[in-house]
Design an enzyme around this catalytic site. Structure first.
Site, PDB file in Angstrom:
ATOM      1  N   GLY A  46     -22.666  18.517 -32.327  1.00 34.20           N
ATOM      2  CA  GLY A  46     -22.410  18.416 -30.799  1.00 34.20           C
ATOM      3  C   GLY A  46     -22.354  19.982 -30.347  1.00 34.20           C
ATOM      4  CD  GLN A  51     -18.951  23.864 -27.996  1.00 28.17           C
ATOM      5  OE1 GLN A  51     -19.761  22.870 -28.080  1.00 28.17           O
ATOM      6  NE2 GLN A  51     -18.295  24.191 -29.072  1.00 28.17           N
ATOM      7  CB  CYS A  94     -14.393  21.963 -31.764  1.00 28.83           C
ATOM      8  SG  CYS A  94     -15.209  22.925 -30.501  1.00 28.83           S
ATOM      9  CG  LEU A  95     -19.953  23.754 -34.240  1.00 28.16           C
ATOM     10  CD1 LEU A  95     -21.479  23.785 -33.614  1.00 28.16           C
ATOM     11  CD2 LEU A  95     -20.008  24.133 -35.673  1.00 28.16           C
ATOM     12  CG  HIS A 136     -15.494  17.106 -29.075  1.00 26.46           C
ATOM     13  ND1 HIS A 136     -14.529  17.354 -29.982  1.00 26.46           N
ATOM     14  CD2 HIS A 136     -16.109  18.234 -28.841  1.00 26.46           C
ATOM     15  CE1 HIS A 136     -14.484  18.867 -30.196  1.00 26.46           C
ATOM     16  NE2 HIS A 136     -15.384  19.155 -29.713  1.00 26.46           N
ATOM     17  CD  GLU A 137     -19.913  18.426 -28.001  1.00 30.26           C
ATOM     18  OE1 GLU A 137     -19.754  19.429 -27.483  1.00 30.26           O
ATOM     19  OE2 GLU A 137     -19.466  18.378 -29.323  1.00 30.26           O
ATOM     20  CG  HIS A 140     -16.559  21.700 -25.393  1.00 25.93           C
ATOM     21  ND1 HIS A 140     -15.881  22.633 -25.638  1.00 25.93           N
ATOM     22  CD2 HIS A 140     -16.904  20.983 -26.410  1.00 25.93           C
ATOM     23  CE1 HIS A 140     -15.710  22.746 -27.095  1.00 25.93           C
ATOM     24  NE2 HIS A 140     -16.329  21.517 -27.374  1.00 25.93           N
TER      25      HIS A 140
HETATM   26 ZN    ZN Z   1     -16.237  21.111 -29.562  1.00 21.25          ZN
END
Ligand code: ZN
Length: 172
Positions: A46, A51, A94-95, A136-137, A140
């Site tokens: 995701g 991000q 998480c990236l 989660h996304e 963000h």
């Molecule tokens: Zn993340």
């Protein structure tokens, strides 16, 4: 399509609240294409627009983990309509928080309203990993990271580690 740079913690941009978009046009579709390619290249499931430094309420996702049968999902202006009172625990990463993982509790199911890649209004009932990933996304979009659910001590240890990693790679 092109791969964009993924912003990592600590970075103030990640704490920004993203803005809704007026609709899905060429610009938003190009962004989603880039985000998806960036996410696949980084082996993520995701990615939120913030991000890659774009404060728009846009998310891409693919939880299939299948190289041969990709199942990309696009969420524009997502809104959670309902959350299950029962929680589920998943190990999250998480990236934007590279190489850090932690078990996080979130509502096990959620219902979300959004626009898809073509700008059509959609409604999805999600559970399991999909529900966790969506939440989660969507965090963000509010400037929230999964490490914010950890104790202050754990969180500051992770941020310290990431800061160190950043300064050493900047020297290289
Ligand atoms: Zn993340």
């Amino acid at each position: 399509m092109s791969i964009r740079n993924i912003i990592t913690e600590p970075n103030k941009l990640l704490r920004q609240i993203s803005k809704s978009v007026d609709g899905v046009g060429k610009e938003e579709q190009k962004l989603m294409d880039d985000m998806l390619e960036t996410m696949y290249a980084a082996n993520g499931i995701g990615l939120a627009a913030i991000q890659v430094g774009v404060p728009k309420r846009i998310i891409v996702m693919d939880i299939s983990k299948n190289e041969n049968k990709k199942e990309p999902r696009y969420f524009v202006n997502p809104v959670i309509k309902n959350k299950d009172p029962l929680n589920a625990t998943y190990e999250e990463g998480c990236l934007s928080v590279p190489d850090q993982f932690a078990e996080i509790d979130r509502p096990s199911k959620c219902e979300v309203e959004y626009l898809d890649y073509d700008g059509n209004k959609k409604f999805l009932k999600a559970e399991g990993l999909l529900a966790t990933c969506i939440q989660h996304e969507m965090d963000h979009l509010e400037g929230i990271l999964f490490i914010d659910y950890l104790s202050k001590l754990k969180r500051s240890m992770i941020i310290k580690k990431l800061s160190k990693l950043k300064s050493s790679s900047a020297e290289a």
